[in-house]
Design an enzyme around this catalytic site. Structure first.
Site, PDB file in Angstrom:
ATOM      1  N   ALA A  14      -0.435   4.962   1.313  1.00 42.16           N
ATOM      2  CA  ALA A  14       0.283   5.539   2.464  1.00 42.16           C
ATOM      3  C   ALA A  14       0.900   6.891   2.091  1.00 42.16           C
ATOM      4  O   ALA A  14       0.842   7.849   2.864  1.00 42.16           O
ATOM      5  CB  ALA A  14       1.354   4.574   2.953  1.00 42.16           C
TER       6      ALA A  14
ATOM      7  N   ASP B 121      -7.221   0.533   1.705  1.00 42.10           N
ATOM      8  CA  ASP B 121      -5.820   0.803   2.041  1.00 42.10           C
ATOM      9  C   ASP B 121      -5.652   2.238   2.562  1.00 42.10           C
ATOM     10  O   ASP B 121      -4.822   2.508   3.433  1.00 42.10           O
ATOM     11  CB  ASP B 121      -4.916   0.546   0.821  1.00 42.10           C
TER      12      ASP B 121
ATOM     13  N   GLY C  58       0.800  -1.229   0.000  1.00 42.96           N
ATOM     14  CA  GLY C  58       0.000   0.000   0.000  1.00 42.96           C
ATOM     15  C   GLY C  58       0.821   1.262   0.000  1.00 42.96           C
ATOM     16  O   GLY C  58       0.477   2.237   0.673  1.00 42.96           O
TER      17      GLY C  58
END
Ligand code: MEV
Length: 324
Positions: A115, A156, A111
């Site tokens: 992020a 995510d 991810g």
């Protein structure tokens, strides 16, 4: 106004419900302690200057007003569009220097895009004094992900913001933090980088041609996610393992498993793990296994013997935070 801020956001592992979550079903995701660090500095002028050495971007410069308008190197896109969306939302005009640094390889489907996007939005809200609650960070970050890659459930993004372990429904319709501790997981990487949008489109094609059959698979996955939530809350690892195995069979039916993944997952059977499955989009990338602590080391050995790479990962980690 402060001039410089550093934030960090965690990566993630999908525990249950990948793919079905793109179709309005729930999933369960846990945040992982490999963090993406984002430094933002307000500068004079009207350019974005970007340093993202993990994706080979060193000193990329673009006028803020051109962000998203021209073809840009792949590694710049999430940062550029996050900056554009934030500046547009708040009518901000400024120059900006952004640096990103990841604790983990962008090869793994941990991810990094979500992020970094969440990190940029959070950092901008801090430097420009525009406090945003988690829901607002989610809507700006999720919009950014959709602007760049066109698809995605946003699970995510939620993991990067809230952290912990979350029961999530598509597009953030539900974000329910689950009070669970760290999970006894082992993560194995197949060595094959998978492209999430490609796999999501592959499932979409399969869905178009076999709607009834795929809806049934999604219904079964939804039941597994809901059972998984109960088992997580009661820390019933035996049951959780069985649910993982069932989820894996359904993912295989969707066509997103691979020989390499199956190979690593079969290693879990050899040592008597509770259960295992692919985690994320599939097609390669990572598998996870839930394993009693006394069998942990032997599972790691089996994964390596089967050609996988064991990746250390601590689950249930803290969401996005200001570092300095
Ligand atoms: C990919 O990590 C998980 C998918 O469900 C896509 C998504 O939810 O955005 C396949």
């Amino acid at each position: 106004m402060i001039k410089r801020v550093e934030v960090s956001a965690p990566s993630k592992l999908m525990l249950f419900g990948e793919h079905a979550v793109v179709y309005g079903r729930p999933c369960i995701v846990t945040a992982v302690d490999h963090r993406m660090r984002v430094m933002v500095e307000v500068t004079d002028g009207n350019n974005l200057e970007l340093y993202a050495p993990d994706v080979d971007i060193i000193g990329y410069i673009e006028r803020i007003s051109n962000l998203g308008r021209r073809e840009a190197p792949k590694g710049t896109r999430f940062v550029s569009i996050a900056v554009r969306n934030f500046f547009k939302s708040f009518g901000i005009k400024s120059g900006l220097k952004v640096e990103t640094k990841s604790d983990f390889s962008s090869e793994f489907g941990f991810g990094s895009s979500s992020a970094v996007t969440v990190g940029v939005i959070k950092a901008l809200s801090e430097v420009f004094g525009k406090p945003l609650d988690n829901k607002k960070i989610f809507s700006l970050s999720y919009k950014t992900i959709l602007d760049v890659q066109g698809i995605g459930s946003g699970f995510d993004v939620a993991a990067a913001i809230w952290g912990g372990t979350i029961y999530f429904i598509t597009g953030g319709k539900k974000v329910e933090p689950l009070p669970v501790g760290e999970l006894p997981l082992v993560v194995g990487y197949t060595g094959i980088k998978a492209d999430t949008p490609t796999l999501v489109r592959q499932v979409a094609d399969f869905y178009k041609k076999n709607k009834k059959q795929v809806e049934k698979i999604f219904d079964s996955i939804e039941d597994i996610v809901n059972e998984g939530k109960k088992s997580l809350l009661s820390r019933d690892y035996k049951k959780l393992g069985k649910l993982m195995d069932q989820n894996q069979k359904l993912l295989d039916k969707l066509g997103v498993s691979s020989p390499e993944l199956e190979n690593l997952i079969s290693a879990t059977k050899k040592v008597g793990a509770y259960g295992g499955k692919l985690s994320g989009a599939g097609g390669g990338d990572c598998m996870i296994a839930l394993v009693p602590s006394i069998k942990r080391e032997s599972l790691k050995v089996e994964i390596e013997k089967a050609g996988g790479k064991v990746i250390r990962a601590k689950t249930n980690s803290e969401g996005v935070r200001v570092e300095k």
